[in-house]
Design a protein around this motif. Structure first.
Motif, mmCIF file in Angstrom:
data_model
loop_
_atom_site.group_PDB
_atom_site.id
_atom_site.type_symbol
_atom_site.label_atom_id
_atom_site.label_comp_id
_atom_site.label_asym_id
_atom_site.label_seq_id
_atom_site.Cartn_x
_atom_site.Cartn_y
_atom_site.Cartn_z
ATOM 1 N N UNK A 197 0.833 -1.214 0.000
ATOM 2 C CA UNK A 197 0.000 0.000 0.000
ATOM 3 C C UNK A 197 0.864 1.260 0.000
ATOM 4 N N UNK A 198 1.879 1.279 0.876
ATOM 5 C CA UNK A 198 2.674 2.497 0.996
ATOM 6 C C UNK A 198 3.742 2.599 -0.094
ATOM 7 N N UNK A 199 4.072 1.478 -0.736
ATOM 8 C CA UNK A 199 4.918 1.572 -1.929
ATOM 9 C C UNK A 199 4.142 2.217 -3.073
ATOM 10 N N UNK A 200 2.857 1.887 -3.163
ATOM 11 C CA UNK A 200 2.008 2.465 -4.194
ATOM 12 C C UNK A 200 1.573 3.884 -3.846
ATOM 13 N N UNK A 201 1.470 4.173 -2.556
ATOM 14 C CA UNK A 201 0.945 5.459 -2.089
ATOM 15 C C UNK A 201 1.911 6.094 -1.090
ATOM 16 N N UNK A 202 3.087 6.506 -1.555
ATOM 17 C CA UNK A 202 4.079 7.082 -0.625
ATOM 18 C C UNK A 202 3.544 8.354 0.022
ATOM 19 N N UNK A 203 3.777 8.523 1.307
ATOM 20 C CA UNK A 203 3.236 9.690 2.050
ATOM 21 C C UNK A 203 4.062 10.948 1.845
ATOM 22 N N UNK A 204 3.940 11.540 0.664
ATOM 23 C CA UNK A 204 4.663 12.767 0.300
ATOM 24 C C UNK A 204 6.157 12.597 0.603
ATOM 25 N N UNK A 205 6.731 13.526 1.387
ATOM 26 C CA UNK A 205 8.174 13.446 1.657
ATOM 27 C C UNK A 205 8.478 12.769 2.987
ATOM 28 N N UNK A 206 7.475 12.242 3.627
ATOM 29 C CA UNK A 206 7.697 11.550 4.904
ATOM 30 C C UNK A 206 8.371 10.206 4.665
ATOM 31 N N UNK A 207 8.986 9.702 5.727
ATOM 32 C CA UNK A 207 9.651 8.393 5.675
ATOM 33 C C UNK A 207 8.744 7.350 6.296
ATOM 34 N N UNK A 208 8.747 6.174 5.678
ATOM 35 C CA UNK A 208 7.907 5.110 6.220
ATOM 36 C C UNK A 208 8.681 3.802 6.238
ATOM 37 N N UNK A 209 8.392 2.988 7.268
ATOM 38 C CA UNK A 209 9.051 1.688 7.406
ATOM 39 C C UNK A 209 8.036 0.708 7.974
ATOM 40 N N UNK A 210 7.978 -0.487 7.412
ATOM 41 C CA UNK A 210 7.046 -1.511 7.878
ATOM 42 C C UNK A 210 7.837 -2.728 8.328
ATOM 43 N N UNK A 211 7.568 -3.190 9.551
ATOM 44 C CA UNK A 211 8.232 -4.376 10.091
ATOM 45 C C UNK A 211 7.228 -5.490 10.348
ATOM 46 N N UNK A 212 7.746 -6.696 10.348
ATOM 47 C CA UNK A 212 6.955 -7.891 10.613
ATOM 48 C C UNK A 212 7.132 -8.288 12.076
ATOM 49 N N UNK A 213 6.045 -8.352 12.807
ATOM 50 C CA UNK A 213 6.090 -8.717 14.225
ATOM 51 C C UNK A 213 6.818 -10.038 14.442
ATOM 52 N N UNK A 214 6.597 -10.981 13.539
ATOM 53 C CA UNK A 214 7.194 -12.315 13.706
ATOM 54 C C UNK A 214 8.706 -12.318 13.510
ATOM 55 N N UNK A 215 9.249 -11.221 12.992
ATOM 56 C CA UNK A 215 10.694 -11.146 12.784
ATOM 57 C C UNK A 215 11.426 -10.443 13.933
ATOM 58 N N UNK A 216 10.691 -10.040 14.960
ATOM 59 C CA UNK A 216 11.320 -9.489 16.166
ATOM 60 C C UNK A 216 11.729 -10.679 17.048
ATOM 61 N N UNK A 217 12.878 -11.221 16.770
ATOM 62 C CA UNK A 217 13.283 -12.496 17.376
ATOM 63 C C UNK A 217 13.458 -12.411 18.891
#
Length: 520
Positions: free
Chosen positions: A255-275
């Motif tokens: 979603x955010x790759x298709x709809x980048x939030x203007x000049x803001x920075x965004x990062x998405x993490x996977x809960x299951x990868x927080x070891x």
């Protein structure tokens, strides 16, 4: 004498004198003396309300008929007990006919034109029943029994309503499920080199404004980010850290790759990868996986008493079993390089620039939040069990509660005081849910006790998910509005008047939304 009108036009309203004196039933253009329709003593005896203003009394006939039915049911019960067969049959016939006339009517104008005749017939039978059966003590006893029966019906309906509401909350709308599936498929069709967001160097820059958002709802996340960015004075200073579950990870990224939030920075993490987040380190994760909690949660409706059953139903919200809901207590562990972070729930809408929150002096405290107590409401004794020794020893029951959902946290001070360990202590002590039931606010109140700075209330206005009485001015002046409660803005059960504040940040012409039949 006024000109007669057809009976179907005569059901406007009536006034009843509770004493039965000079009672007149007034129809649209015709005044009929009560004696012509119903014996005035019957009207007086079986009318349980007072004379009301003509303009407000739109259901007087309906209420009279309902009163008659109640008295008829009482006399029917007594007549059966005393084996008055003929009278029982008359009462049953009158009850059946009156109920048929009442139907689904809510105001007198909706009644069938035969209502006056049914009132008169019922009054005659009631008069006969009174003469043959009236016994004050017995009537009172029957009334009391009926009242208890109706109260139990109301309790059952309330429990059913609560259960159905929670069932509605559990169900994810089809459009959101469709959107998540389509986005997930398209994400994994992307080449790996196209799955990354730009400006990753901003993720650990403590000079920027960082937000934490933990969610499994793509549309809700989009509204939070869109509303924040659209109202920001300088979007380039804002960094969004999103954590979701494995099921929605691809969808949220796409979603955010298709709809980048203007000049803001965004990062998405996977809960299951927080070891590091495992059951040996995290007490609540161990408890969430325990058979005892699962049994408590899934069998909540099987409580033995009505009151305990009704109260336990509210804890059947699925958020209580989601680790995403509890992740807020691990902010310093997830973002070790940051000094401050603004935590946002996914059911909020940002309406103003929030940069000023990073300038607030928390005066050595850890949590900046809006207090929620009003007089005796929303204080610590509402959330915590003060019959427990540890609670009574360490906390003031009159301490003011505060809101989780928009909180500015000083992570440096949090780490200095080792508050995650404090949270773990309380969570371990609550293994049997004797300190509080479920949720994150009670342990939050305890963990940040004495360490919460009170923000101005205009920063965060709550209740749009349950309170229909919030003033438009209060909403318009709020920096953040919060749909806490069951009536989320993406649900059909949402309150219509609050929906536009949320929906204005959704582009309903977006191809994915059109494909999934999102309707404006």
């Amino acid at each position: 004498m006024a000109k007669e009108e057809p009976q179907e036009n005569q059901l406007l309203k009536m006034e009843l004198d509770p004493q039965g004196e000079d009672t007149v039933i007034k129809f649209e253009n015709t005044n009929i003396q009560a004696s012509e329709l119903v014996d005035s003593s019957i009207l007086g005896k079986y009318s349980t309300w007072k004379k009301q203003n003509d303009n407000k009394n739109e259901d007087s006939i309906i209420r009279l008929m309902r009163d008659q039915i109640i008295m008829a049911r009482i006399y029917l019960s007594i007549s059966k007990k005393k084996k008055k067969v003929d009278l029982s049959e008359e009462l049953q016939i009158c009850i059946k006919r009156s109920r048929r006339v009442l139907g689904e009517a809510n105001i007198d104008a909706e009644l069938h034109y035969s209502a006056p005749q049914k009132i008169k017939a019922m009054a005659g039978v009631l008069s006969k029943a009174r003469d043959q059966l009236f016994d004050c003590k017995l009537v009172v006893k029957k009334l009391r029994a009926m009242l208890l029966t109706e109260e139990e019906k109301v309790r059952r309906l309330k429990r059913k309503n609560t259960f159905l509401t929670q069932l509605g909350v559990k169900g994810i709308p089809g459009g959101i499920r469709c959107l998540s599936l389509r986005l997930t498929v398209d994400y994994y069709l992307l080449p790996p080199e196209k799955r990354n967001f730009p400006r990753s160097e901003n993720l650990q820059n403590p000079k920027l404004h960082h937000y934490a958002l933990f969610t499994d709802n793509v549309v809700a996340a989009a509204v939070v980010v869109n509303s924040t960015v659209m109202n920001a004075k300088d979007s380039s200073k804002h960094v969004f850290h999103l954590v979701t579950d494995n099921l929605n990870f691809g969808a949220l990224k796409m979603w955010f790759l298709l709809n980048p939030p203007e000049e803001a920075t965004i990062h998405v993490e996977n809960l299951d990868e927080l070891m590091w987040l495992n059951s040996s380190y995290c007490p609540v994760l161990r408890q969430l996986n325990s058979a005892a909690l699962r049994e408590y949660y899934f069998k909540a409706e099987q409580s033995t008493t009505p009151s305990s059953s009704a109260s336990s139903l509210k804890y059947r919200n699925p958020k209580y079993l989601s680790m995403l809901n509890h992740l807020r207590f691990y902010l310093p562990q997830i973002y070790p390089e940051l000094d401050k972070i603004l935590f946002l729930d996914d059911d909020v809408v940002v309406q103003k620039d929030l940069s000023g929150l990073w300038l607030v002096d928390l005066e050595g405290k850890v949590n900046g939040a809006v207090e929620t107590c009003v007089e005796n409401f929303h204080r610590f004794d509402k959330y915590l069990n003060f019959s427990n020794y540890y609670i009574a020893r360490d906390f003031d029951p009159n301490e003011c509660g505060w809101a989780f959902g928009m909180n500015i946290f000083d992570l440096k001070e949090w780490k200095k005081r080792n508050l995650t360990a404090v949270y773990h202590t309380w969570q371990n002590l609550n293994e049997d849910r004797s300190l509080w039931k479920l949720g994150t606010l009670p342990p939050g109140l305890m963990t940040f006790y004495g360490l919460t700075y009170s923000l101005d209330k205009s920063w965060h206005v709550l209740g749009l998910g349950y309170n229909p009485s919030i003033s438009p001015l209060e909403i318009e002046n709020a920096a953040v509005i919060h749909y806490n409660g069951n009536m989320k803005p993406w649900m059909e059960m949402a309150m219509t008047k609050y929906r536009p504040y949320w929906r204005k940040y959704i582009d309903f012409n977006h191809p994915y939304l059109r494909q999934c039949h999102f309707i404006k």
